[in-house]
Scaffold this active site. Structure first.
Site: not given
Ligand code: WTA
Length: 660
Positions: A527-529
């Site tokens: 859910v992060d980059d």
């Protein structure tokens, strides 16, 4: 989502497995949470300790408001991982047991190394390291291919308390230099070259360039020890710097074959391993001795249901955490016999992997969904030609496995006989966290199923509220487990920010997940980059940084795209310097791609470059990645509200450059 009935464990495991029923798993799990001192204390008692702990577990605090995050296990104990993984077995009469079945890149006879021989090699290398001043707490960088000397090098460091930092030998000179500048070792252990598939690479050439870049950045590595790989270039052609470089064979082979173990505090650092995060440069995940040992060993035993006669094969490279925990440490802590394979599973043909399974009678096979999908694409005939009768349990790791690949692995590779353990974990967790136990857990294709002993997961919504029952949200962990990272090397502040700031009181995994009505966990991706390319973590910021070092590029935005084999691919939107027209010449694309390969390494090669005369930005100048992700995955029908963009017309222009 799979709706059919779960696959029960095979009857054959009911009598023999370490954990052979759901009830037994539940009981052990409950005890691991309710009485962790007893649970882990009993397990740890089977290992060798120079000094026993005063306390096996501390109730670590995950709430930054209550003070710094400090994780400690087996407080006051002293041990040594190398002793437990090698000497202990030799002392117990297992010196003649095969540790490594080494299979080179090209098909050949292969070779073997026993635990007794491993011990000698480890001691000789440890003695050499000591002779150049390496000892407790020294940093050592290792940049080697998957040959037996790689785990040997890691164990030699562990023996004398040196902290190893293995850099995957597919990373570029620049990436190597970045890691060296962060950990500042005086020595690097490397290899003249490597053959990967049909290609021969001069590793030493890359190391020379990396060491020069490190000097330019302000740090000089004074010793470079080079193992000569006979399958590559002749020794005389290996580039050489006389006052810095030494041949392994000259310096190590003549050393004494015994070397005293350095006893280490339970919490002394064991290794650093650099991994990508959502921002900035890769971070040095730091693990410590005793907790990591117990975590790697316990998961290895239960998750693969390891039995003395098994032949185990993990296809991961020691440059990644999987190779640390499930090549070097976990299996060796149990005196397992394992295949060390230097090549790629599809070289010279897709039959190679099954040929190795039959040749060495592999019973436990651990690989990644990306490898499964690429083998699946070659058809069933190739698999069916091999016997595969020796296989008992199949494992997967690195990314969510799609149902189709799961079924193929189960039905075609395992002939429906072999349970699949889909193991969810991370560099940071050190060991498996959510995973089936093959004799106990009914399997649902695509689900990593239930938490391992001592692991307490929770699902949160974006406000940090814990969701009960079936739910979808952010995956967090509520309390410390033995093998969790202790800090980020040299940066406790970043450690706390990265993992404990998002949701106070929880370890944040960076993954999304769903929990179903049976309490099974289904991982849904980062859910992060961070992009998960073939099971390897690549930060979008790193690729953007690499692209903008190219003189042609003014700005870049990188997002994940769905990819049939790799799981996720790298999709880069690129704006060019003034004066270029769009679409530019093909040479421009090639130059951008080769820049990324040079700066990070081939694993970060963009799969797609999308020309972007403008990028969708908010009025405050922030790139709206949500829109870019939709465009990359051809979901422009659901772009959502674009009226908040500073210039909504850029979207249409972007779409007009698709496939150009
Ligand atoms: C992903 C690799 C779904 C996840 C051991 C995690 C998985 C990241 C699985 C860690 C799995 C790993 N199912 N996703 N079985 N295993 N992941 O640090 O996104 O290289 O956060 O560790 O891989 O990658 P790392």
């Amino acid at each position: 989502m799979e709706t059919s009935k779960p696959h029960p464990p095979p009857d054959s495991l009911a009598k023999t497995a370490h954990v052979s029923s759901e009830q037994q798993y539940e009981d052990m799990y409950k005890q691991s949470i309710a009485e962790p001192e007893k649970f882990w204390g009993d397990i740890a008692s089977a290992f060798h300790w120079k000094k026993r702990w005063s306390q096996p577990v501390t109730r670590s605090n995950f709430d930054m408001n209550k003070g710094p995050i400090k994780i400690e296990w087996f407080i006051g104990a002293e041990t040594n991982l190398c002793y437990n993984a090698v000497d202990r077995h030799v002392k117990n009469g297992l010196g003649g047991k095969v540790a490594f079945l080494y299979e080179g890149n090209d098909i050949g006879p292969g070779s073997q190394m026993t635990y007794g021989e491993v011990l000698e090699h480890v001691c000789k290398l440890a003695n050499y390291l000591k002779s150049i001043g390496i000892g407790k707490g020294s940093d050592v960088t290792i940049y080697m291919p998957m040959i037996p000397e790689l785990p040997i090098a890691m164990l030699a460091c562990a023996r004398i308390g040196a902290v190893h930092s293995v850099v995957f030998a597919g990373f570029s000179a620049e990436s190597l230099a970045g890691r060296i500048l962060d950990s500042r070792p005086t020595v690097i252990l490397t290899c003249s070259g490597v053959k990967r598939g049909p290609k021969a690479l001069s590793l030493k050439g890359i190391v020379d360039e990396g060491l020069q870049k490190a000097v330019d950045g302000g740090h000089k590595v004074t010793h470079c020890l080079v193992y000569h790989h006979r399958d590559c270039m002749p020794q005389s052609e290996v580039p050489w710097t006389t006052d810095r470089d030494s041949w392994w064979h000259d310096c190590v082979d003549g050393q004494a074959a015994t070397c005293d173990v350095t006893w280490l505090d339970a919490e002394a650092p064991l290794f650093k391993l650099y991994t990508s995060g959502s921002t900035g440069k890769p971070k040095g995940v730091q693990h410590s001795q005793a907790g990591y040992m117990i975590g790697a060993a316990t998961t290895f035993k239960y998750v693969f249901d390891y039995q003395e006669k098994d032949v185990y094969w993990c296809t991961a490279d020691c440059g990644w955490i999987t190779g640390h925990s499930y090549v070097t440490y976990g299996p060796m802590l149990h005196a397992a016999t394992q295949v060390i394979f230097e090549g790629v599973p599809t070289y010279p043909t897709a039959a190679r992997i099954w040929g190795i399974v039959d040749k060495y009678q592999v019973s436990l096979l651990y690989t990644a969904p990306t490898a499964i999908r690429s083998l699946m694409a070659k058809g069933n005939e190739i698999v069916k030609k091999a016997s595969r009768k020796s296989l008992r349990i199949l494992g997967t790791v690195g990314e969510p496995i799609n149902v189709e690949a799961w079924k193929w692995y189960n039905e075609v590779v395992g002939d429906g006989r072999c349970p699949i353990v889909d193991t969810w974990w991370q560099t940071e967790t050190g060991a498996h966290m959510i995973t089936p136990l093959p004799g106990a857990t009914p399997l649902k294709p695509g689900s990593a199923t239930k938490p391992f002993f001592g692991v307490v997961p929770a699902v949160l919504n974006e406000n940090g509220k814990e969701l009960e029952g079936p739910a979808e949200g952010y995956l967090v962990i509520k309390q410390a487990w033995p093998s969790m990272l202790r800090t980020l090397a040299g940066d406790q502040e970043r450690f706390e920010k990265t993992y404990f700031e998002h949701f106070k009181g929880y370890y944040f995994t960076g993954d999304g997940c769903r929990r179903d009505e049976d309490g099974y966990y289904w991982l849904t991706g980062r859910v992060d980059d961070v992009i998960n390319v073939s099971g390897h973590r690549i930060g979008t910021a790193e690729v953007e940084g690499a692209l903008t070092t190219c003189h042609l590029c003014t700005e870049a935005a990188v997002v994940p795209m769905e990819h049939p084999i790799k799981g996720q691919g790298i999709y880069a939107f690129v704006s060019l310097m003034e004066g270029h027209s769009y679409p530019p010449d093909e040479k421009v694309r090639q130059e951008l791609i080769s820049t990324v390969r040079r700066v990070i390494g081939p694993i970060a090669t963009p799969d797609k470059i999308h020309w972007a005369p403008g990028l969708p930005k908010t009025r405050s100048g922030k790139i709206m990645r949500r829109i870019l992700r939709k465009i990359a995955n051809r979901e422009e029908d659901s772009l959502g509200d674009i009226s908040t963009l500073a210039d909504p017309s850029v979207v249409e222009v972007l779409l007009s450059f698709r496939d150009k």
